[in-house]
Design an enzyme around this catalytic site. Structure first.
Site, short mmCIF file in Angstrom:
data_model
loop_
_atom_site.label_atom_id
_atom_site.label_comp_id
_atom_site.label_asym_id
_atom_site.label_seq_id
_atom_site.Cartn_x
_atom_site.Cartn_y
_atom_site.Cartn_z
N CYS A 60 31.86 33.32 33.48
CA CYS A 60 30.71 32.47 33.20
C CYS A 60 30.15 32.83 31.82
O CYS A 60 28.96 33.06 31.65
CB CYS A 60 29.64 32.58 34.28
SG CYS A 60 29.07 34.26 34.62
N GLY A 76 30.05 36.73 47.44
CA GLY A 76 30.86 36.04 48.43
C GLY A 76 30.92 34.53 48.36
O GLY A 76 31.57 33.91 49.20
N ASP A 110 37.55 36.22 39.17
CA ASP A 110 36.27 35.75 38.62
C ASP A 110 35.59 36.99 38.06
O ASP A 110 34.80 37.65 38.74
CB ASP A 110 35.43 35.07 39.71
CG ASP A 110 34.18 34.43 39.15
OD1 ASP A 110 34.30 33.64 38.20
OD2 ASP A 110 33.08 34.76 39.63
N ASP A 134 38.16 49.57 42.89
CA ASP A 134 38.32 49.11 41.51
C ASP A 134 39.57 48.25 41.46
O ASP A 134 40.68 48.71 41.73
CB ASP A 134 38.46 50.32 40.57
CG ASP A 134 38.48 49.92 39.11
OD1 ASP A 134 38.88 48.79 38.79
OD2 ASP A 134 38.10 50.76 38.26
#
Length: 302
Positions: A230, A110, A177, A157
């Site tokens: 990332c 979150g 993300d 999903d």
């Protein structure tokens, strides 16, 4: 660090990159402007005796001189939320506005979803979705602690996400993300490379392609989708954006960012990418003393 050798040809000052990856990462927090202004938050930190350094590129990001950012007075009261500095980049690039309908496709726990809500002054709708039911509780807890009332939490999903549950049929913006191989988290997770393999990279890239395509399909014409990971792997970054350009109506667009970064790659391992992907950002640990991130901004064209 052996898996990183494959990136030697594409990273400037590779030895500095490796040295940065071996240094522990400092603690950063994001000021939650739903609960308090930056000035009120920094005043509270000073009163609590917690030293801080404000990020030049974003006044809402603070580097704290404490080993327990979650134990501060400001964290307890929801003024701050522990969030790695580069993790705050994708929502800023997405630039949501008050009243927007925004989809955070992979939202748990979150940090970015609540950041989106704060950037929108908690006005509008942020649909915070995650496929992992076990992580939903953390997402809901953070939304409540930070006072993000504009959040709607779903558990699906993202690759085949349905909007039938909502009174609208498209989003203004979407943040992907994506789940990834997490190479860029090596400074805070020294074991990030323990299960590294080319097969894992290729497997997760397939999932990423599906999520990004669905985000583009669910966003209105002229709307914005930000894709981020990332990790450093071009298979999970440029190649995924390339696949989106070939399969959906979209284009890569430029953005301003007050951090140092390298451009997206034009080619990798014999594969050539659309020249527009060079407008993406590759943020390496040695550039800004942060973790690693990849960010691309796309506009839906039809």
């Amino acid at each position: 660090m052996e898996p990183f050798e494959r990136y030697r040809p594409i990273i400037d000052d590779f030895e500095a990159f490796l040295a940065a990856c071996e240094r522990p990462l400092g603690n950063a927090v994001r000021v939650n402007t739903i609960k308090a202004s930056v000035e009120r938050t920094t005043t509270a930190l000073e009163a609590d005796g917690v030293a801080y350094d404000q990020a030049d590129w974003n006044p809402r990001v603070l580097r704290l001189e404490t080993n327990s950012p979650g134990s501060t007075w400001t964290s307890f009261h929801g003024f701050t939320h522990g969030q790695e500095e580069v993790s705050a980049v994708p929502p800023v690039v997405l630039d949501p506005q008050p009243g927007d309908r925004v989809w955070d496709c992979c939202a748990a726990p979150g940090g970015k979803a609540t950041q989106l809500a704060a950037l929108m002054d908690d006005r509008g709708t942020v649909v915070a979705n995650d496929s992992n039911l076990g992580r939903i509780s953390a997402l809901r807890f953070n939304a409540e602690r930070l006072g993000a009332t504009s959040l709607a939490v779903t558990n699906d999903d993202a690759r085949n996400y349905s909007l039938q549950r909502f009174p609208f049929d498209e989003f203004d913006r979407a943040l992907v993300d994506a789940p990834c191989s997490c190479e860029g988290t090596i400074r805070k997770n020294p074991d990030a490379l323990d299960n590294w393999s080319p097969d894992h990279i290729n497997s997760v890239a397939g999932i990423q392609k599906g999520i990004l395509r669905r985000a583009l399909q669910a966003t209105r014409e002229g709307g914005t989708v930000v894709y981020s990971t990332c990790t450093f792997a071009p298979e999970e970054n440029e190649a995924v954006v390339q696949h989106a350009l070939e399969t959906e109506d979209c284009r890569v667009v430029d953005f301003d960012l007050g951090l140092e970064y390298a451009p997206g790659l034009a080619e990798w391992d014999g594969e050539t990418f659309d020249s527009s992907i060079e407008q993406a950002a590759r943020i390496y640990p040695h550039h800004n003393d942060t973790g690693g991130f990849f960010v691309a901004k796309l506009e839906v064209t039809a």
